[in-house]
Design a protein around this motif. Structure first.
Motif, PDB file in Angstrom:
ATOM      1  N   MET A 268       0.855  -1.196   0.000  1.00 51.46           N
ATOM      2  CA  MET A 268       0.000   0.000   0.000  1.00 51.46           C
ATOM      3  C   MET A 268       0.891   1.246   0.000  1.00 51.46           C
ATOM      4  O   MET A 268       2.077   1.164   0.299  1.00 51.46           O
ATOM      5  N   LYS A 269       0.295   2.399  -0.314  1.00 52.52           N
ATOM      6  CA  LYS A 269       1.032   3.670  -0.330  1.00 52.52           C
ATOM      7  C   LYS A 269       1.837   3.880   0.947  1.00 52.52           C
ATOM      8  O   LYS A 269       2.952   4.377   0.920  1.00 52.52           O
ATOM      9  N   LYS A 270       1.212   3.557   2.084  1.00 50.88           N
ATOM     10  CA  LYS A 270       1.870   3.692   3.384  1.00 50.88           C
ATOM     11  C   LYS A 270       1.773   2.345   4.085  1.00 50.88           C
ATOM     12  O   LYS A 270       0.887   1.552   3.804  1.00 50.88           O
ATOM     13  N   GLN A 271       2.675   2.115   5.032  1.00 50.88           N
ATOM     14  CA  GLN A 271       2.621   0.883   5.819  1.00 50.88           C
ATOM     15  C   GLN A 271       1.675   1.092   7.001  1.00 50.88           C
ATOM     16  O   GLN A 271       2.010   1.744   7.969  1.00 50.88           O
ATOM     17  N   PHE A 272       0.463   0.584   6.859  1.00 54.98           N
ATOM     18  CA  PHE A 272      -0.517   0.659   7.943  1.00 54.98           C
ATOM     19  C   PHE A 272      -0.429  -0.621   8.768  1.00 54.98           C
ATOM     20  O   PHE A 272       0.016  -1.644   8.262  1.00 54.98           O
ATOM     21  N   PRO A 273      -0.880  -0.574  10.028  1.00 56.83           N
ATOM     22  CA  PRO A 273      -0.940  -1.822  10.798  1.00 56.83           C
ATOM     23  C   PRO A 273      -1.893  -2.798  10.100  1.00 56.83           C
ATOM     24  O   PRO A 273      -2.985  -2.423   9.687  1.00 56.83           O
ATOM     25  N   VAL A 274      -1.430  -4.042   9.957  1.00 57.39           N
ATOM     26  CA  VAL A 274      -2.204  -5.075   9.259  1.00 57.39           C
ATOM     27  C   VAL A 274      -2.552  -6.184  10.246  1.00 57.39           C
ATOM     28  O   VAL A 274      -1.702  -6.641  11.011  1.00 57.39           O
ATOM     29  N   PHE A 275      -3.812  -6.610  10.210  1.00 58.59           N
ATOM     30  CA  PHE A 275      -4.279  -7.712  11.049  1.00 58.59           C
ATOM     31  C   PHE A 275      -4.815  -8.806  10.135  1.00 58.59           C
ATOM     32  O   PHE A 275      -5.662  -8.545   9.287  1.00 58.59           O
TER      33      PHE A 275
END
Length: 157
Positions: free
Chosen positions: A109-116
């Protein structure tokens, strides 16, 4: 023959030397995960969809869950350490993630978001996730998905 156009997700997997299999299907517009699984022959129970939500803090979170299930927003908020959680609007998917609806994946993704990742993914040798564009599905080991996305296993369905 036309060269296969690689998505950001595919480039990231290759850069990290993660083995994956690309399954393609003919489709011009958004279809849900159940139809995608039918087109690719992927088992429904091992096929996962990617949803993006926003916490009360305004931070974004990515939830990857079986295609036939729904996010329990209370459980999702708890997993993310937020007071509450709401799904983002469809029109915001591309500006936030860089991917289109139906082609959204937590990989690249464009930014590294927290992924669950829904904890049931640990029960499979291989899982199926979007390949980063409509018409592409990626098959890979759940532990490799966790490694490249820095995902945490959680129960949020």
């Amino acid at each position: 023959m036309a060269k296969e156009v690689k998505t950001n997700a595919m480039r990231i997997l290759e850069k990290n030397k993660v083995p994956y299999e690309l399954l393609t299907y003919e489709c011009d517009e958004f279809i849900d995960g159940l139809h995608t699984a039918a087109l690719t022959g992927a088992p429904v129970e091992a096929s996962f969809k990617t949803l993006v939500a926003q916490g009360k803090s305004r931070a974004y979170y990515v939830f990857v869950l079986p295609i036939a299930e729904e996010v329990d927003l209370k459980k999702a908020a708890k997993a993310a350490g937020e007071k509450s959680m709401e799904m983002i609007h469809v029109k915001d998917i591309t500006p936030i993630t860089g991917y289109v609806r139906g082609g959204c994946t937590a990989i690249g993704m464009k930014k590294q978001f927290p992924v669950f990742l829904q904890e049931c993914a640990q029960n499979f040798d291989q899982i199926y996730v979007s390949g980063g564009k409509i018409g592409a599905t990626i098959k890979l080991a759940p532990q490799d998905f966790v490694k490249v996305t820095r995902a945490e296993y959680a129960d949020f369905t």
